[in-house]
Design a protein around this motif. Structure first.
Motif: not given
Length: 392
Positions: A230, A234-235, A292, A295-296, A310, A359, A363, A368, A372, A375
């Motif tokens: 993540v 991903y981010l 997480l 991150a969201a 994050s 993801l 997304d 997204p 998250l 998750l």
């Protein structure tokens, strides 16, 4: 310094060769991470394809673990670790051709997975056994630090070279080739802790069916590298449009901060573990949930600074989960089966690296931030299930 002090220093350093090998394999495994968005632009492929290249590593990991764990338990650590270093060199050699086509990247990542499976299972067990003279508690922490140092330094060097050096699809891999080759003589001079035929006949690992492994270790394991996927895979893609020409530098910083947080949290994990394994388990998964949630928020705001924040929290979650998992494995493993059980644990933990693939695939349908948050809810459920099982 008196003779006793000299001997103590020698004992303190006896694990360094095995640790260098683990770090070199970790370097090779993660040097690709900050280059994901570069290859997406260079080769003109989609986000899902790049995430698949990152995750195909897991497919190579399984045979590496099957080779590295039980085989090194039976025939010795040094042989397997040397084979892992050789495979790591081959992986980087294949990745050198990545600028010519995505097939080279898939091949290189596949071989890198095999190298990691063999190197981390046999190498981590070797570090823990070599650390036994100082007390068994140091082994899991040393193995985590060695692995995470490679995870951090590899992407740092590769990302800087890709950002500012010429031949940016070639030069980033050369330092790893030199490091892996330099680790070979160190490994050859490291004391062997297993002798051929020392393990029980056969390669079965009965501890896999133990209640503790099934209800605590196995549910925890995917979060070790799930948070890594993540944070570093991903981010950064979510905020790439806001980074201009500094995408590579940002991806490098993300990977470095995550690895640094993973190392920095190890002494904290040690102090928390003194209060019991359940307390460390709760702390590790609570940090994962917090990471997480941040991150969201970063995904909702598409804010690069929040992504960096994050990443730090997720990196700390990785470090705590890794120490917790390796400590549990060391406690559960029977005589002669430490590397085999470590391999099984790592096979489950590396499944988490594939988290970025679904993801990225959905997304465009689900925001997204919502993914998250989902998750984070799954991590909270894992916390409840594992802590209840650990308390029995």
């Amino acid at each position: 310094m008196d003779e006793v002090g000299v001997l103590q220093r020698q004992r303190d350093r006896v694990w360094w060769g095995a640790g260098a090998a683990v770090a070199a394999v970790g370097w090779g495994a993660q040097q690709f991470a900050p280059l994901l968005l570069m290859y997406r632009a260079e080769l003109g492929v989609g986000a899902a394809t790049v995430q698949a290249v990152f995750a195909v590593y897991v497919i190579g990991l399984v045979p590496g673990l099957l080779f590295g764990g039980p085989v090194s338990d039976r025939y010795g650590r040094r042989m397997v670790v040397l084979a892992a270093l050789g495979a790591s060199v081959v992986a980087s050699a294949l990745l050198l051709g990545g600028g010519q086509g995505v097939g080279w990247l898939f091949a290189g990542r596949l071989v890198a997975g095999f190298a990691s499976g063999a190197g981390f299972s046999a190498g981590a067990a070797w570090v823990r056994e070599l650390s036994a003279v100082d007390g068994g508690e140091r082994g899991p922490r040393r193995a985590t630090v060695a692995m995470t140092a490679g995870f951090g330094l590899g992407p740092l060097v590769a990302g800087v070279l890709a950002q500012w050096a010429p031949a940016r699809t070639v030069l980033p891999y050369l330092p790893h080739l030199l490091l892996a080759l330099a680790a070979v003589p160190l490994v050859r001079h490291t004391p062997e802790t297993r002798t051929a035929g020392a393990a029980a006949r056969g390669l079965r690992i009965p501890e896999l069916s133990s209640r503790r492994f099934r209800t605590v270790v196995a549910p925890l394991a995917p979060w070790v590298f799930g948070v890594v996927a993540v944070g570093i895979a991903y981010l950064p893609g979510l905020v790439a449009p806001r980074l201009g020409g500094y995408v590579l530098l940002f991806c490098t910083l993300v990977t470095l901060l995550g690895a640094a947080a993973g190392i920095a949290v190890v002494p904290v994990a040690r102090r928390v573990a003194r209060g019991g394994s359940r307390r460390l388990l709760v702390t590790a998964l609570a940090i994962v949930i917090a990471g997480l949630l941040v991150a969201a928020g970063a995904a909702a705001a598409t804010d690069p600074l929040l992504v960096l924040g994050s990443t730090v929290v997720l990196g700390a979650g990785y470090g705590c989960c890794q120490v917790c998992g390796l400590t549990e494995v060391q406690r559960i493993a029977g005589p002669g089966r430490l590397a085999g059980l470590t391999a099984a644990y790592q096979a489950i933990s590396y499944v988490g690296l594939a988290a970025a693939v679904p993801l990225a695939a959905v997304d465009h349908l689900v925001p997204p931030a919502v993914l998250l948050l989902g998750l984070a809810g799954l991590a909270a459920l894992t916390l409840v299930v594992t802590t209840r099982a650990a308390g029995r």
